[in-house]
Structure formats: structure tokens, C-alpha cells
Design a protein around this motif. Sequence first.
Motif, PDB file in Angstrom:
ATOM      1  N   UNK A 106     -14.721 -11.879  12.756  1.00  0.00           N
ATOM      2  CA  UNK A 106     -13.790 -12.625  11.787  1.00  0.00           C
ATOM      3  C   UNK A 106     -12.552 -12.138  11.507  1.00  0.00           C
ATOM      4  N   UNK A 107     -12.474 -10.583  11.411  1.00  0.00           N
ATOM      5  CA  UNK A 107     -11.279  -9.686  11.141  1.00  0.00           C
ATOM      6  C   UNK A 107     -10.387  -9.451  12.345  1.00  0.00           C
ATOM      7  N   UNK A 108     -11.309  -9.399  13.328  1.00  0.00           N
ATOM      8  CA  UNK A 108     -10.766  -8.981  14.781  1.00  0.00           C
ATOM      9  C   UNK A 108     -10.347  -7.502  14.659  1.00  0.00           C
ATOM     10  N   UNK A 109     -11.294  -6.787  14.196  1.00  0.00           N
ATOM     11  CA  UNK A 109     -11.349  -5.340  13.955  1.00  0.00           C
ATOM     12  C   UNK A 109     -12.199  -4.414  14.880  1.00  0.00           C
ATOM     13  N   UNK A 110     -12.349  -3.260  14.622  1.00  0.00           N
ATOM     14  CA  UNK A 110     -13.496  -2.428  15.173  1.00  0.00           C
ATOM     15  C   UNK A 110     -14.894  -2.942  14.818  1.00  0.00           C
ATOM     16  N   UNK A 111     -15.768  -2.801  15.733  1.00  0.00           N
ATOM     17  CA  UNK A 111     -17.069  -3.605  15.522  1.00  0.00           C
ATOM     18  C   UNK A 111     -17.787  -2.530  14.951  1.00  0.00           C
ATOM     19  N   UNK A 112     -17.855  -1.213  15.556  1.00  0.00           N
ATOM     20  CA  UNK A 112     -18.584  -0.149  15.010  1.00  0.00           C
ATOM     21  C   UNK A 112     -18.020   0.287  13.682  1.00  0.00           C
ATOM     22  N   UNK A 113     -16.815   0.294  13.243  1.00  0.00           N
ATOM     23  CA  UNK A 113     -16.242   0.376  12.162  1.00  0.00           C
ATOM     24  C   UNK A 113     -16.706  -0.628  10.961  1.00  0.00           C
ATOM     25  N   UNK A 114     -16.814  -1.952  11.569  1.00  0.00           N
ATOM     26  CA  UNK A 114     -16.989  -2.891  10.595  1.00  0.00           C
ATOM     27  C   UNK A 114     -18.653  -2.869  10.061  1.00  0.00           C
ATOM     28  N   UNK A 115     -19.543  -2.298  11.124  1.00  0.00           N
ATOM     29  CA  UNK A 115     -20.987  -2.230  10.917  1.00  0.00           C
ATOM     30  C   UNK A 115     -20.906  -1.363   9.759  1.00  0.00           C
ATOM     31  N   UNK A 116     -20.401   0.018  10.016  1.00  0.00           N
ATOM     32  CA  UNK A 116     -20.501   1.103   9.099  1.00  0.00           C
ATOM     33  C   UNK A 116     -20.013   0.623   7.682  1.00  0.00           C
ATOM     34  N   UNK A 117     -18.922  -0.206   7.673  1.00  0.00           N
ATOM     35  CA  UNK A 117     -18.522  -0.811   6.377  1.00  0.00           C
ATOM     36  C   UNK A 117     -19.425  -1.440   5.586  1.00  0.00           C
ATOM     37  N   UNK A 118     -20.256  -2.398   6.258  1.00  0.00           N
ATOM     38  CA  UNK A 118     -21.178  -3.119   5.961  1.00  0.00           C
ATOM     39  C   UNK A 118     -22.088  -2.245   5.388  1.00  0.00           C
ATOM     40  N   UNK A 119     -22.908  -1.259   6.022  1.00  0.00           N
ATOM     41  CA  UNK A 119     -23.672  -0.358   5.680  1.00  0.00           C
ATOM     42  C   UNK A 119     -23.235   0.382   4.253  1.00  0.00           C
ATOM     43  N   UNK A 120     -22.118   0.872   4.162  1.00  0.00           N
ATOM     44  CA  UNK A 120     -21.508   1.384   3.029  1.00  0.00           C
ATOM     45  C   UNK A 120     -21.708   0.029   1.638  1.00  0.00           C
ATOM     46  N   UNK A 121     -21.397  -1.296   2.073  1.00  0.00           N
ATOM     47  CA  UNK A 121     -21.510  -2.208   1.177  1.00  0.00           C
ATOM     48  C   UNK A 121     -22.964  -2.372   0.686  1.00  0.00           C
ATOM     49  N   UNK A 122     -23.915  -2.241   1.557  1.00  0.00           N
ATOM     50  CA  UNK A 122     -25.220  -2.562   1.155  1.00  0.00           C
ATOM     51  C   UNK A 122     -25.868  -1.193   0.034  1.00  0.00           C
TER      52      UNK A 122
END
Length: 293
Positions: free
Chosen positions: A249-265
Motif C-alpha cells: 500500500x505504501x510502496x515501501x520496504x517489505x521487511x521494514x513494514x513487517x517489523x513496524x507492524x510487529x512494533x505496533x502489535x
Amino acid sequence: MNTFLIILTGSLVAASCGFLGCFLILRRMAMLGDAISHAILPGIVLAFLFSGSREILPMLIGAAIIGLITVFIVQMLNQSGVKSDAAIGVTFTALFSVGVVLVSLYTQQVDLDLDCVLYGEIAYVPWDTWQLGGVDMGPRALWGVGGVFLFSLVVIGLFFKQFKLCSFDPALAAAIGIPVMLFHYLLMTLVSLTTVAAFESVGAILVVAMLVVPSATAYLLTDRLHAMLFISMGAGVLSAVMGYFLASWLDSSIAGAMTAVAGFLFLLAFLFSPRHGLISKMVARKKVQLGGA
């Protein structure tokens, strides 16, 4: 199909790291996972130089050896009176620097560089395939991470009681005859193998987050080890799935987005955990104050 392979690889990385991360959290050794994930870089480079290839097996062997050396050095420094955090910091920065020097000196003409090691790129997973007898077996990263994850599950499953007791009460474990140091080094070996297997998909920096964040989230949500293991793996898989679609959706780093979601959880667990959540504690205190009034 490529989307499925990327999500599956990310889920395996997150679940594998989260599974082992629970034991690191319980042992108050989360930063040792950070140290190992950086310190094994010279092991990977040396394995590449000796084998002349980037096949997963020599990489795993090199990483396991350097990972054990890292743990041994940290342990030796601790016994010599150096504080734990200082011992970890000195060891992993020294070994990681050696790895950086080796990369810059000996791998300039090949596809092994610091960007690959530090950041990884999970989007390339579907195209980096493993050939066996001329047959395309699928992504190398998927086989590597999946194989190490299965091996970790088998080892932990066979010696679950020993790992559990060594994590909660190492003194009692030693008193009843369990070789505490053996299981300590065995766990560190599993962490080393998992880290190097995840290198090409998420990189050394981001794998640290997967070792710590899902297990820390699970730690806030339960007081039982069995439940903690399953919640940690579930949080890791959810982070991988949601992170992929967030990155798309953001057209950004996949691994970075995965880690960001982990931080949000983790943030959600920190705020709303039934027993340890910040909001839950505030509500409980408010009820006590109202009851006293």
C-alpha cells in the motif's frame, strides 16, 4: 504466486525468530540475540571464501561456529568481572567490524555486500531459487528458513522440560543434574542458525526485531510458556502478513513494514494487556480508588 512465497518466507522467519526469542526473553538475554545476529557476519564471509558459494549449508556452519565463539567470549568476559551489557557490546561490535572489513576486502567482485547482509530484500525471494538435479525446488530462502525452523522445533520439543527449567531456574536445573551450559550453548546455536537462514530475506538488523518484538508481545499477554510460544509465533506471522500488505500500500520496504507492524502489535499489548497493560493498570487503580472512597 510471488506474493504467497514472500508472505510465507516472512512468516517462517518471524515465527522461527519469535519461537526462540521467547527463551531469550525469559533468560533476560534478548540483546545476546542482537549480538549473535551481528557477530556471525565474519562466519558467513569466511564460509563463503572457503566454499566459494552462497549455498545455505556452509553459511549455516560458519554462522554456528562464530555464534558459539560469541557466546563463549561473552561468558568468559562475564566471569572475569565485565558487566553483561558491556561484554555483549564489546564482543559483537568487534566481531561485526571484522566481518565488515572482510566483506570490503574479499567480496567486492561477487554478489555479497553489506546492503544484502544488513537489510536484505525479501521481495527477491521468489527469484533466488534452489536447483536440485536440474529441477527447480523453489526459493532457497524458503528451504533454508523452513529447514532451520523445523530443526529448532524438533530440538526444543525433545528437550522442552530441560529448556524450560534452565530458563526459569538454572540453579535448580544444575542441582538436579541438568547440564545448564550445554542447553545454553544449544539454544545459542539455534539462534545462530536461524539468524543466518533469515539473512537474505530480512537482513541482520531486522532479524533482531523478529527475535525480540513478537516474544516480548507474548510475554505481556500470558504467564504460561506454552501459550507464550504460540502467541509469539502467531504475532510474528500476523506481522509478516499485515506488513506485506502495508508495504504494498505504501510502496515501501517489505521487511521494514513487517517489523513496524510487529512494533505496533507490541504497543497494543503494552497498552491493553489484561494483567500488564498500561491502560489495564490505570483502570484497576481507578477501581481501587473508587472502592476505597
